[in-house]
Design an enzyme around this catalytic site. Structure first.
Site, PDB file in Angstrom:
ATOM      1  N   LYS A  82       0.734  -1.352  -0.097  1.00 39.35           N
ATOM      2  CA  LYS A  82      -0.368  -0.005  -0.087  1.00 39.35           C
ATOM      3  C   LYS A  82       0.886   1.523   0.113  1.00 39.35           C
ATOM      4  O   LYS A  82       1.261   1.805   0.824  1.00 39.35           O
ATOM      5  CB  LYS A  82      -1.162  -0.113   0.888  1.00 39.35           C
ATOM      6  N   GLU A  86       9.874   2.041  10.675  1.00 45.44           N
ATOM      7  CA  GLU A  86      11.048   3.029   9.859  1.00 45.44           C
ATOM      8  C   GLU A  86      10.361   4.463   9.851  1.00 45.44           C
ATOM      9  O   GLU A  86       9.789   4.519   8.985  1.00 45.44           O
ATOM     10  CB  GLU A  86      11.655   2.978   8.696  1.00 45.44           C
ATOM     11  N   CYS A 146      13.938  11.304   5.617  1.00 47.59           N
ATOM     12  CA  CYS A 146      13.600  11.001   7.271  1.00 47.59           C
ATOM     13  C   CYS A 146      14.946  10.850   7.730  1.00 47.59           C
ATOM     14  O   CYS A 146      14.597  11.453   8.685  1.00 47.59           O
ATOM     15  CB  CYS A 146      12.891   9.588   6.873  1.00 47.59           C
ATOM     16  N   GLU A 178      10.670  17.127  13.144  1.00 46.54           N
ATOM     17  CA  GLU A 178      10.892  17.087  11.903  1.00 46.54           C
ATOM     18  C   GLU A 178      10.316  17.900  10.475  1.00 46.54           C
ATOM     19  O   GLU A 178       9.075  17.928  10.789  1.00 46.54           O
ATOM     20  CB  GLU A 178      10.474  15.600  11.634  1.00 46.54           C
TER      21      GLU A 178
END
Length: 511
Positions: free
Chosen positions: A185, A260, A294, A393
């Site tokens: 997905k 992750e 990331c 972030e």
């Protein structure tokens, strides 16, 4: 005229299948803000069909067709996929650049990595055969023991939009190599090349149901996949918030997950560096992939004795980055992926400014680009550890800066600790140290609380090396041999060798 993407359906059981609801999601080119096509919107009913197909493929012919087939059989398909990806590299790179906005040169590099990753795990699939029945040394001669490595079963793979096909491959390739069957997905913000992977699977004759690909919204397709009782494992790359939700759903069924997640990684620049080399790596570490990575080393810690001179160099390097349409020759920074991301990033920059930080360069839309979700590469100084820009972030081309006076202070700031107690920092994905003193680099690399550390560079990634983080950056490792282990279950088989009875209980015949 705006380039259009191929029109595809969901990929279930080896066939193109229209979603049950017949709904589709617009695909927006982030460079032009124009709709360039539609992707199917899967829902829970489509998830049911895909899971059923994957379970049938896993069990077909009692597993002999895939799950229990020799690794060499699966390796043949993985290598065929790699060859087709290479053959279609130009087309796939263009689709990637159109869909997520990354510069075409970067997208082409990604497609090379996709093919390499399939090849790498094909080798591991073959090597798996030789690892079966590996004997263990036991303290009792009356027993012998060996290990079997078996696929965990049907796996759900949920992937992000910053490296659409590559991040999917990091999961698909080892899962198939291990003998799992899978439902992929991808993010609804960038699914186009993942649907092209389905076309490649048809071309190479991958057995039906081994890989199923569902595009759609996370709430409508990802959530039912995560909580499905017949999915044996979930592997997810994305935000910490979504990762937490997936973990919660999986926990209800005691289902294993590997995650992750986000990062806010530091780069430490010491006083003995070559300023230009360090400046380029610092820029690359944060502005590569349009800042949407990331592991971006988006917190710069620079020694106070060189800070002014280094930041002057860094600003010059940053202002020299070519921001343009991803297809323009020499483009090194394209648009961020969506209007939502664009507005979120600009809001974070605005908040930093209102909290007292200084914008050294960037901070807004490039003046020469009137359309598209473009943001100038941005450097922010006068940052405190309590500011949002330091703690959260951004997932965009934004670098924040602090200075340090000693190695110990640099490590404390990098780990966001004081007297070994974590103050703010939630993440532990990556970190970088730049110094000509390699003994110092070794000390710092051991001290950083991160799953990945780079010395005198930032962001290199190889499919041979494990990838993953600590703390709220997730757990489990992708790539390398551990990437395959993610999708394997270890079974102990122990045999009693003696012809003598065990003798623990008194035999009834001797009573």
């Amino acid at each position: 005229m705006e380039t259009k993407i191929p029109c595809r359906q969901l990929f279930i059981d080896g066939k193109w299948v229209e979603p049950i609801t017949k709904r589709r999601i617009p695909v927006i080119n982030p460079a032009t803000e124009q709709t360039i096509g539609l992707i199917p919107a899967a829902t829970g009913e489509d998830v049911e069909l895909a899971v059923d197909a994957a379970r049938r493929a896993f069990a077909r012919n009692k597993g002999a067709d895939w799950a229990k087939a020799p690794g060499a059989v699966r390796a043949k398909y993985l290598r065929a996929i790699a060859a087709k990806i290479t053959e279609r590299k130009t087309e796939l790179a263009k689709l990637e650049a159109l869909d997520c906005g990354k510069p075409l040169d970067e997208a082409a590099w990604d497609i090379d990595d996709v093919a390499s990753c399939f090849e790498y795990f094909a080798d591991h699939a073959e090597a798996l055969d030789a690892q079966q029945k590996a004997p263990l040394s036991l303290p009792m001669e009356t027993f012998k023991c060996h290990i079997l490595k078996e696929p965990v079963g049907v796996v759900g793979l949920i992937t992000p939009w910053n490296y659409p096909l590559l991040m999917a491959t990091w999961k698909v390739a080892p899962a198939l190599a291990a003998g799992c069957t899978a439902i992929l997905k991808p993010s609804e913000l960038a699914s186009v090349t993942c649907l092209e992977l389905a076309d490649v699977c048809i071309e190479v004759g991958l057995p039906p149901g081994v890989l199923n690909i569902l595009t759609g919204l996370g709430s409508e397709a990802g959530a039912p996949l995560s909580s499905h009782p017949h999915v044996d494992k979930i592997a997810f790359t994305g935000s910490t918030v979504t990762g937490s939700k997936i973990m919660t759903a999986a926990a209800q069924l005691v289902k294993p997950v590997s995650l992750e997640l986000g990062g806010k990684s530091p780069i430490l620049v010491f006083e003995d560096v070559d300023l230009d080399k360090a400046a380029e790596w610092t820029a690359f570490g944060c502005f590569w992939t349009n800042g949407q990575i990331c592991s971006a080393t988006s917190r710069l810690l620079v020694h106070e004795s060189i800070a002014a001179e280094f930041l002057d160099k860094l600003v010059k390097w940053t202002k020299n980055i070519k921001i343009s349409d991803p297809f323009e020759e020499g483009c090194r920074l394209g648009p961020v992926v969506s209007r939502e991301q664009y507005e979120k990033i600009l809001k974070l920059v605005s908040t930093a400014k209102s909290e007292g930080a200084t914008i050294l360069c960037g901070g807004g839309r490039p003046q020469h680009l009137k359309m598209g979700f473009y943001i100038e590469p941005t450097i922010i100084s006068d940052v405190t550890t309590s500011m949002q820009i330091w703690r959260e972030e951004v997932f965009g081309p934004v670098l924040c800066v602090k200075t340090f006076s000693s190695e110990d202070e640099a490590i404390e700031l990098a780990n966001d600790t004081h007297n070994n107690v974590v103050i703010f920092h939630r993440y532990g994905l990556a970190g970088a140290v730049i110094s000509n003193d390699l003994e110092r680099c070794e000390r710092v690399s051991k001290a950083l609380n991160a799953g990945i550390v780079w010395i005198n560079c930032s962001q290199p990634c190889f499919c041979q090396a494990p990838w993953g983080g600590n703390k709220r950056s997730g757990f489990g490792r992708e790539l390398g041999p551990r990437g395959l282990d993610n999708y394997l279950s270890v079974k102990q088989v122990t045999q009693y060798l003696s012809n003598e009875p065990w003798g623990w209980y008194q035999s009834p015949s001797k009573l």
